[in-house]
Structure formats: structure tokens, C-alpha cells
Design an enzyme around this catalytic site. Structure first.
Site, PDB file in Angstrom:
ATOM      1  N   SER A  74      24.877  51.918  42.796  1.00  0.00           N
ATOM      2  CA  SER A  74      25.448  52.999  43.593  1.00  0.00           C
ATOM      3  C   SER A  74      26.528  53.716  42.781  1.00  0.00           C
ATOM      4  CB  SER A  74      25.971  52.451  44.919  1.00  0.00           C
ATOM      5  OG  SER A  74      26.248  53.495  45.825  1.00  0.00           O
ATOM      6  N   HIS A  87      19.983  54.990  45.732  1.00  0.00           N
ATOM      7  CA  HIS A  87      19.542  54.909  47.142  1.00  0.00           C
ATOM      8  C   HIS A  87      18.459  55.938  47.441  1.00  0.00           C
ATOM      9  CE1 HIS A  87      23.014  52.342  47.481  1.00  0.00           C
ATOM     10  NE2 HIS A  87      23.861  53.335  47.297  1.00  0.00           N
TER      11      HIS A  87
END
Length: 385
Positions: free
Chosen positions: A124, A159
Site C-alpha cells: 500500500s 489494492h
């Protein structure tokens, strides 16, 4: 060789029961017990996040530690960071993380470490940061663009399959020329770059993927990349069997009795200094079974000039587990702990028959052979740290 492993999502943060990507990162160091440093900056150094890191990585063959920029380990951050083999960056607010890094000079140190061969990794925010730019939710209301460190050319969106807005936002930013072409990575997918070029895509989930996204004349093309599914041939991979950790003195007594002092009373297995606050005991567990132990005491060997020394006693491995390199992993773990305690050397009274083993670990004989009654011939052996 310069390496970056950027995860779209996954690892211990998102898959605590499937540590395949985390194990893959450790494997790239090619060390028995790599030193891995967790940077939880993007989470505001959240204590719960740090605890989950240790819960997971204490179960893997490595020596974990972390750096909090709110509770600094000292002024020399460069020395602290560059002492490690791997840097693992957690998720959170990418923009705030990068601002703190630049304020403290962490960005510069990471660049130096990267050039010197430290493996950089993360998920992330910890994957976006390595690219020139990326798609972030750092601003709170909607996805936007954040400038990264630029260690890898191009842009990145993590993501990719886990958040519905990520893919269309990434396409839009590239299509409008706001960011360069780049890579999208699903949760459970990791992009492994070597010397700036993509080496491969690894996944911990069977359907996770990664994509090369390019914009040409206002048209977006998305190419699905080939993957290696880490759990394909071993579904249990990522659920580690070996744990190396400090243990209380009393946890060593049974194995000392079985391996080192059979036939003697259990009291003979309690050594002077076992409960000294500076003494530490290490245990290696395989599938929750203690198979190897070693105890380290602050004790001077008069023939050595170093001031801060540790002595190894009670080193033992179950007969069924010998010859598998378990003892060497325990010693590597202990040496790192001794260095953290400021030790300059460690030594032991080695049985003459064990001298070749200790020589492989880097120890040298000191003085002549001597005899310990009821045990046999020995040598003092030492290693300078």
C-alpha cells in the site's frame, strides 16, 4: 544487486494466516536469519500495527525490529537503518509518511541503503512510495496523486482489485497525462524489481494479478502480467514451522537434562547466572516443539582483551533434529542480540569433538586443550563480533 518488492496488498497486515509474501521477501536476502526493519510511519507508528508485525515475523526465520519516528532509537538513524538487510514499509497515509521521512532524512538513507543492496519492500503506502508517483487516499475525501521517491520509474496503484475506485482512477490519471505509465497490483500480488526492471510477479492468492497500464493517444491499454503463485505446490506455505525467540531459563532445564546431563539430577541443569537480568536464553521451536537451546551469560574470559563479553553455555539440539542447520540459526539470532547489547566478543568451552562445528560458525581456539572432570577434553573458543 538492488531489489524492491512492492505489494498491492497482503502480507501480515492483511493475511495473518498466510505469510507467503512475507516469507518470499525474507528469502531474497539469502541469509539464514535476515535482519528486517519495519517502518510503520504511514500508520502514525500505531502500536497495534507494530505488535502485529512482531507477532508474525517472530514466527519466521528472521530478526525483526522496527523504527518509530515518534520514539527514536537515537540520533544516528543512518547507522540504525543501514544495519538491516531488509526494510519493510507498512500501509497508511503515504503523503504524511513521505513528509516525515524527508524531514528526518529517511528518504536519503533509504536511497543509500538501496544502492548498497538493502532490500526495500512494503504494501500500500509501502509500495507506492518507491515509484515516481501513485494513486493514494491520503487526502481523505477522494483518490488523488502523490509523488513518490522515484526509485522505480513509472507509477503505481495498489489494492487494484480490493477497492472499486482504484482501477478507474489510475486509468484516468494516466490517460490525462498526469502520471506516467505504471503498474497496478491486486491485494495478494507483489511486484519484484531487480536493478530497476520487473523480474516477476508473486502472489499469495490464486486469482491475484498485476498489470502494466499504458496510455497512448488518449487510449488506455492494460496488460495482465504472468504470475507465480507461491502456494501452488505447498498450500501450507506461509504458515511457518520454525520460531526462534528468547525463552525463560526454566524452559531450558528439561532439554539440558535430556541432552547434556542424562542420568544426573535435574538440579544439575540449573546453572549459576541463569536468572541474572543480563543473561538471555534462546530457543528454537519446530511446530511448537522446543528442539534447540542456548544460554548466554555476561562473563569474561581472561585470555581475551575485549571488555564486553558473553559466554555460551548449555547449547543443545535434540538428536532427531541435528544436521539441519538449526544450531547455526540460533547462533545467528544470538549474535544479533549480543551486538544490540554492546558485546564485543563471545566464547564457550567447546568439547574437542565439537571444535569443527564451532569453527564453521567463525570461532577460533584459544590456548591448549584442557579436561573437565566427568565430561571430557575441551578448548576455549571465541568469536570477535
Amino acid at each position: 544487486m538492488k531489489q524492491i518488492i512492492a505489494m498491492g496488498g497482503g502480507g501480515f497486515s492483511m493475511e495473518p494466516d498466510n505469510l507467503a509474501l512475507d516469507q518470499y521477501i525474507l528469502d531474497q536476502s539469502q541469509k539464514a536469519l535476515p535482519k528486517i526493519l519495519f517502518l510503520p510511519t504511514a500508520s502514525g507508528d500505531a502500536e497495534g500495527y507494530i505488535k502485529r508485525f512482531y507477532d508474525s515475523f517472530n514466527s519466521l526465520p528472521c530478526i525483526p525490529s522496527h523504527l518509530s519516528l515518534f520514539k527514536l532509537p537515537g540520533r544516528d538513524l543512518e547507522r540504525f537503518i543501514l544495519h538491516h538487510d531488509i526494510v519493510y514499509v507498512g500501509g497508511g497515509n503515504t503523503k504524511s509518511m513521505l513528509a516525515l521521512w524527508r524531514e528526518w532524512g529517511v528518504d536519503r538513507i533509504l536511497r543509500k541503503g538501496y544502492e548498497e543492496g538493502i532490500i526495500l519492500s512494503g504494501l500500500s503506502a509501502g509500495s507506492i512510495c518507491w515509484f515516481e508517483s501513485g494513486v493514494t487516499d491520503s487526502f481523505g475525501d477522494e483518490l488523488d496523486i502523490v509523488k513518490g521517491l522515484g526509485f522505480i520509474q513509472g507509477s503505481h496503484s495498489p489494492h487494484y482489485d480490493g477497492e472499486a475506485e482504484r482501477r478507474p482512477a489510475f486509468h484516468s490519471f494516466i490517460e490525462r497525462g498526469l502520471i506516467p505509465d505504471g503498474y497496478g497490483a491486486d491485494d495478494g500480488a507483489a511486484l519484484h524489481f531487480v536493478d530497476g526492471a520487473l523480474k516477476g510477479v508473486l502472489t499469495s492468492r490464486p486469482h491475484a494479478s498485476a498489470y502494466k497500464v499504458e496510455g497512448r493517444d488518449g487510449i488506455i491499454s492494460e496488460t495482465k502480467l504472468g504470475i507465480t503463485y507461491l502456494n501452488e505446490h505447498n498450500p501450507s506455505k506461509g504458515r511457518p514451522s520454525m520460531i526462534i525467540k528468547e525463552i525463560p531459563a526454566k524452559a531450558t532445564y528439561e532439554m539440558r537434562h535430556e541432552v547434556l546431563r542424562p542420568g544426573q539430577p535435574l538440579e544439575a541443569c540449573i546453572y549459576e547466572g541463569d536468572e541474572d537480568e543480563r543473561t538471555f536464553h534462546i530457543g528454537v521451536y519446530l511446530q511448537d516443539r522446543l528442539v534447540c537451546i542456548g544460554s548466554f551469560y555476561p562473563e569474561q574470559e581472561k585470555s581475551l582483551s575485549q571488555q564486553n563479553q558473553y559466554r555460551l553455555r548449555g547449547m543443545a539440539t535434540l538428536e532427531s533434529e541435528r544436521g539441519k542447520g538449526i544450531g547455526s540459526k540460533l547462533i545467528a539470532f544470538a549474535e544479533s542480540a549480543m551486538k544490540d547489547k554492546g558485546a564485543e566478543a563471545w566464547w564457550c568451552n567447546a568439547r574437542t569433538t565439537a571444535v569443527p562445528y564451532y569453527e564453521k560458525l567463525g570461532l577460533q581456539k584459544v590456548g591448549d586443550e584442557f579436561h573437565i572432570p566427568e565430561i571430557g577434553p575441551h578448548y576455549v573458543m571465541c568469536k570477535i563480533l
